[in-house]
Design an enzyme around this catalytic site. Sequence first.
Site, PDB file in Angstrom:
ATOM      1  N   ARG A 100     -12.572  -8.989   2.973  1.00 31.58           N
ATOM      2  CA  ARG A 100     -12.459  -8.566   4.224  1.00 31.58           C
ATOM      3  C   ARG A 100     -13.399  -9.141   5.599  1.00 31.58           C
ATOM      4  NH1 ARG A 100      -7.486  -7.246   2.130  1.00 31.58           N
ATOM      5  NH2 ARG A 100      -5.650  -7.043   3.981  1.00 31.58           N
TER       6      ARG A 100
ATOM      7  N   ARG B 296      -9.981   3.840   5.723  1.00 29.72           N
ATOM      8  CA  ARG B 296      -8.328   4.040   5.443  1.00 29.72           C
ATOM      9  C   ARG B 296      -8.313   3.804   4.057  1.00 29.72           C
ATOM     10  NH1 ARG B 296      -6.061  -2.455   7.454  1.00 29.72           N
ATOM     11  NH2 ARG B 296      -6.501  -2.581   5.608  1.00 29.72           N
TER      12      ARG B 296
ATOM     13  N   ARG C 218       0.586  -1.493   0.166  1.00 33.53           N
ATOM     14  CA  ARG C 218       0.488   0.191   0.196  1.00 33.53           C
ATOM     15  C   ARG C 218       0.547   0.320  -0.130  1.00 33.53           C
ATOM     16  NH1 ARG C 218      -3.327  -2.152   5.377  1.00 33.53           N
ATOM     17  NH2 ARG C 218      -3.859  -4.401   4.355  1.00 33.53           N
TER      18      ARG C 218
HETATM   19  N1  LIG Z   1      -0.856 -15.788   9.823  1.00 34.64           N
HETATM   20  C1  LIG Z   1      -0.189 -15.270   8.933  1.00 34.64           C
HETATM   21  N2  LIG Z   1      -1.329 -13.781   8.767  1.00 34.64           N
HETATM   22  C2  LIG Z   1      -0.651 -12.966   8.424  1.00 34.64           C
HETATM   23  C3  LIG Z   1       0.355 -12.359   8.367  1.00 34.64           C
HETATM   24  N3  LIG Z   1       0.982 -11.882   8.212  1.00 34.64           N
HETATM   25  C4  LIG Z   1      -0.424 -10.700   7.961  1.00 34.64           C
HETATM   26  N4  LIG Z   1      -1.199 -11.282   8.155  1.00 34.64           N
HETATM   27  C5  LIG Z   1      -2.682 -11.527   8.719  1.00 34.64           C
HETATM   28  O1  LIG Z   1      -2.767 -10.774   7.410  1.00 34.64           O
HETATM   29  C6  LIG Z   1      -4.323 -10.027   7.328  1.00 34.64           C
HETATM   30  C7  LIG Z   1      -4.608  -9.390   6.086  1.00 34.64           C
HETATM   31  O2  LIG Z   1      -2.998  -8.193   6.565  1.00 34.64           O
HETATM   32  P1  LIG Z   1      -2.827  -6.565   5.794  1.00 34.64           P
HETATM   33  O3  LIG Z   1      -3.005  -7.286   4.280  1.00 34.64           O
HETATM   34  O4  LIG Z   1      -1.286  -6.304   6.013  1.00 34.64           O
HETATM   35  O5  LIG Z   1      -4.868  -6.072   5.691  1.00 34.64           O
HETATM   36  P2  LIG Z   1      -5.159  -5.448   7.185  1.00 34.64           P
HETATM   37  O6  LIG Z   1      -4.849  -6.246   8.059  1.00 34.64           O
HETATM   38  O7  LIG Z   1      -6.368  -4.787   7.045  1.00 34.64           O
HETATM   39  O8  LIG Z   1      -3.952  -3.885   7.516  1.00 34.64           O
HETATM   40  C8  LIG Z   1      -4.346  -9.567   7.943  1.00 34.64           C
HETATM   41  O9  LIG Z   1      -5.322 -10.704   9.725  1.00 34.64           O
HETATM   42  C9  LIG Z   1      -2.985 -10.321   9.402  1.00 34.64           C
HETATM   43  O10 LIG Z   1      -3.066 -10.245  11.158  1.00 34.64           O
HETATM   44  C10 LIG Z   1       1.786 -13.640   8.996  1.00 34.64           C
HETATM   45  O11 LIG Z   1       3.019 -13.927   8.352  1.00 34.64           O
HETATM   46  N5  LIG Z   1       0.505 -15.023   8.897  1.00 34.64           N
HETATM   47  N1  LIG Z   2      -9.815   3.701  17.502  1.00 38.41           N
HETATM   48  C1  LIG Z   2      -9.505   4.345  16.636  1.00 38.41           C
HETATM   49  N2  LIG Z   2     -10.618   5.149  16.546  1.00 38.41           N
HETATM   50  C2  LIG Z   2     -10.660   5.474  14.686  1.00 38.41           C
HETATM   51  N3  LIG Z   2      -9.779   4.818  13.972  1.00 38.41           N
HETATM   52  C3  LIG Z   2      -8.977   4.117  13.958  1.00 38.41           C
HETATM   53  C4  LIG Z   2      -8.533   3.308  15.468  1.00 38.41           C
HETATM   54  N4  LIG Z   2      -8.137   2.677  15.974  1.00 38.41           N
HETATM   55  C5  LIG Z   2      -7.442   2.778  14.595  1.00 38.41           C
HETATM   56  N5  LIG Z   2      -8.159   3.408  13.653  1.00 38.41           N
HETATM   57  C6  LIG Z   2      -7.824   3.710  12.066  1.00 38.41           C
HETATM   58  O1  LIG Z   2      -9.018   2.052  11.679  1.00 38.41           O
HETATM   59  C7  LIG Z   2      -7.837   2.372  10.040  1.00 38.41           C
HETATM   60  C8  LIG Z   2      -7.599   0.221  10.702  1.00 38.41           C
HETATM   61  O2  LIG Z   2      -6.824   0.211  11.679  1.00 38.41           O
HETATM   62  P1  LIG Z   2      -5.575  -0.774  10.999  1.00 38.41           P
HETATM   63  O3  LIG Z   2      -4.396  -0.083  11.746  1.00 38.41           O
HETATM   64  O4  LIG Z   2      -4.956  -0.150   9.977  1.00 38.41           O
HETATM   65  O5  LIG Z   2      -5.925  -1.758  11.109  1.00 38.41           O
HETATM   66  P2  LIG Z   2      -5.362  -3.297  11.158  1.00 38.41           P
HETATM   67  O6  LIG Z   2      -3.872  -3.135  10.908  1.00 38.41           O
HETATM   68  O7  LIG Z   2      -6.338  -4.086  12.021  1.00 38.41           O
HETATM   69  O8  LIG Z   2      -6.695  -4.012   9.998  1.00 38.41           O
HETATM   70  C9  LIG Z   2      -6.795   2.909  10.005  1.00 38.41           C
HETATM   71  O9  LIG Z   2      -7.387   3.998   8.915  1.00 38.41           O
HETATM   72  C10 LIG Z   2      -6.703   3.086  11.572  1.00 38.41           C
HETATM   73  O10 LIG Z   2      -6.283   4.583  11.520  1.00 38.41           O
END
Ligand SMILES: Nc1nc2c(ncn2[C@@H]2O[C@H](COP(=O)(O)OP(=O)(O)O)[C@@H](O)[C@H]2O)c(=O)[nH]1
Ligand SMILES: Nc1ncnc2c1ncn2[C@@H]1O[C@H](COP(=O)(O)OP(=O)(O)O)[C@@H](O)[C@H]1O
Length: 207
Positions: A156, A145, A52
């Site tokens: 998701r 986001r 991203r």
């Molecule tokens: N099993 C597994 N899950 C992962 C790993 N890295 C990231 N994830 C999970 O993959 C999912 C998608 O992650 P990401 O594409 O970064 O999207 P986001 O969670 O929406 O920020 C999330 O639930 C992460 O916790 C990994 O190494 N192993």
């Molecule tokens: N407590 C909160 N209140 C409002 N927005 C939040 C809060 N925590 C996270 N966010 C926002 O929500 C979105 C998802 O958070 P993120 O950390 O990317 O989630 P994840 O890593 O679990 O996918 C991001 O844009 C983040 O800035």
Amino acid sequence: MRDSTTKAMAGPRPVVLSGPSGAGKSTLLKKLMKEYDSVFGFSVSHTTRNPRPGEENGRDYHYVTREEMQAGIDNGEFIENAEFSGNMYGTSKAAVQAVQAKNLICILDIDMQGVRNIKQTDLDPIYISIQPPSMEILEKRLRDRKTESEESLQKRLHAAKVEIAFSKEPGVFDVIVVNDVLEEAYGQLRNALLEEINKVKKTKASS
Ligand SMILES: Nc1nc2c(ncn2[C@@H]2O[C@H](COP(=O)(O)OP(=O)(O)O)[C@@H](O)[C@H]2O)c(=O)[nH]1
Ligand SMILES: Nc1ncnc2c1ncn2[C@@H]1O[C@H](COP(=O)(O)OP(=O)(O)O)[C@@H](O)[C@H]1O
């Protein structure tokens, strides 16, 4: 699958952060690593998804092709791997060892398949679930986001329902943090880890 490679290097107890996409895992762990940069180290996973804007190869993820990822898996380089929302993700042994070699608390951000698989290893982490206050708020945060296509967002949200149900299974997580007000959620996360944080600080002070 039992794996002793990572245990052999064992330093402080690792931490697993898991929970639905959009729950706030990255936000919370970035805050934690900022406040305690000499205590925590992030396990940089591999993924086949595209970076991203703002993400950096080698810092947020190792971005690889399906072929590269599969070759690494076949070669026994991964502790666990999973398919999430149409992409492959996995934790390499090297990622965890790199953090443990520095005597830092290793943080893994992984999905529920990863949690299930890590439970079969002897990594013995603290399992923390990050949960959104509601599905409606989760959807709003994910939309705001602006990282996902409508298709990816729907995938998701679907996965999120399963992840939320999983977090309610007894005995899976040691701590559940509901991320409503960010500072409060962060305080709960920090409290849950304070004992381990202090242990690492003490070890560093005496060495
Ligand atoms: N099993 C597994 N899950 C992962 C790993 N890295 C990231 N994830 C999970 O993959 C999912 C998608 O992650 P990401 O594409 O970064 O999207 P986001 O969670 O929406 O920020 C999330 O639930 C992460 O916790 C990994 O190494 N192993
Ligand atoms: N407590 C909160 N209140 C409002 N927005 C939040 C809060 N925590 C996270 N966010 C926002 O929500 C979105 C998802 O958070 P993120 O950390 O990317 O989630 P994840 O890593 O679990 O996918 C991001 O844009 C983040 O800035």
